[in-house]
Design an enzyme around this catalytic site. Structure first.
Site, PDB file in Angstrom:
ATOM      1  N   LYS A   8       0.856  -1.190   0.000  1.00  0.00           N
ATOM      2  CA  LYS A   8       0.000   0.000   0.000  1.00  0.00           C
ATOM      3  C   LYS A   8       0.890   1.237   0.000  1.00  0.00           C
ATOM      4  O   LYS A   8       2.093   1.177   0.323  1.00  0.00           O
ATOM      5  CB  LYS A   8      -0.937   0.022   1.208  1.00  0.00           C
ATOM      6  N   ASP A 135      -1.989  -1.840  10.400  1.00  0.00           N
ATOM      7  CA  ASP A 135      -2.288  -1.744   8.974  1.00  0.00           C
ATOM      8  C   ASP A 135      -3.102  -2.923   8.455  1.00  0.00           C
ATOM      9  O   ASP A 135      -3.630  -2.867   7.340  1.00  0.00           O
ATOM     10  CB  ASP A 135      -0.988  -1.652   8.149  1.00  0.00           C
TER      11      ASP A 135
END
Length: 281
Positions: A8, A135
């Protein structure tokens, strides 16, 4: 079952306050990219759960890997799991702020859910993921999200369209940043403009209103990381920033050829050129 955990990038990252529990409240927008590891999960032939890693070296013993932590967290949640054999080929670099380890853990949960026909919905898996790492819940859904709190509170439905743009991610090989080290160098403060507001501006304006607070301490400490960021802008990136706590930097380009030209001078970096956006598959 074979899965492809992806990295990401962070569009802006404000470190708002330090919490009584020692963690930090943040606000950031996470967007999936197509830089991927390879993860295979099969029912174990024997009585033991095993993890075998390939590719980039993993700087921790298997029992401490987030993949194993995810397996144990899911087993604890549902009252036990059959043993599995997991094979992980690392492609995404560590110490980069790209969430590679978190993605591996989240995709492990997704894969175990399928392999053992558990029938758990995404929201239930995201709750388990939140116990593994900040995350991790993002990767359960794998679509653009405003992440607040410690990063585990997600808001979807963001209008971010990068489909026609190319993203270059560059991680200097000599630089790595641990999350603990990165947070030690920051001074939390409310941002002048919330990330959710800044992200609503055209991409061409992001360099004026989106900021990663980790850059304030990491760039002086690791000038090679700042040099990559500067090079991406010099090569024509519409927006460039460090991802997460670093040390990877990404640039968003209107033209794929420009991204490839920019990459030619980054011979001391691990490079990925591809797409970012809604990669929920």
């Amino acid at each position: 079952m074979i899965l492809y955990p992806n990295a990401k990038i962070n569009l802006g990252l404000n470190i708002v306050a330090k919490r009584p529990d020692g963690y930090h409240d943040i606000e950031t927008v996470m967007v999936a990219t197509d830089w991927r590891d390879i993860l295979e999960i099969v029912p174990a032939a024997g009585p033991d759960m095993t993890l075998t890693t390939y590719g980039r070296p993993v700087d921790c013993p298997p029992e401490k890997n987030l993949v194993m932590k995810a397996y144990r967290a899911l087993a604890d949640t549902i009252g036990g799991l059959p043993p599995a054999e997991i094979y992980l080929e690392k492609v995404i670099p560590d110490g980069a702020g790209l969430g590679g380890g978190s993605a591996d853990a989240a995709f492990t949960l997704l894969g175990l859910n399928e392999v053992f026909n558990l029938g758990l919905p995404e929201d239930a898996l995201a709750k388990v993921a939140a116990t593994v790492g900040a995350d991790c819940p993002f990767f359960i859904y794998n679509r653009p999200a405003l992440c607040t709190g410690t990063g585990t509170d997600l808001t979807h439905g963001l209008k971010i369209d990068l489909a026609d743009r190319t993203v270059l991610i560059a991680k200097p090989r000599v630089a790595a940043v641990s999350t603990k080290e990165a947070y030690a160098g920051v001074v939390p403060s409310p941002a002048p403009l919330a990330v959710a507001e800044a992200i609503a501006a055209p991409v061409e304006n992001w360099h004026r209103c989106l900021h990663n607070d980790f850059e304030d301490s990491i760039f002086p400490k690791l000038p090679e990381v700042k040099a990559v960021n500067d090079r991406l802008y010099a090569a024509g990136a519409t927006y460039a920033s460090m991802s997460g706590s670093g040390a990877a930097v990404f640039g968003i380009f209107d033209d794929a050829k420009m991204a490839h030209i920019a990459a030619e001078g980054l011979t001391d970096c691990d490079i990925h050129i591809g797409k970012a956006g809604n990669l929920n598959v």
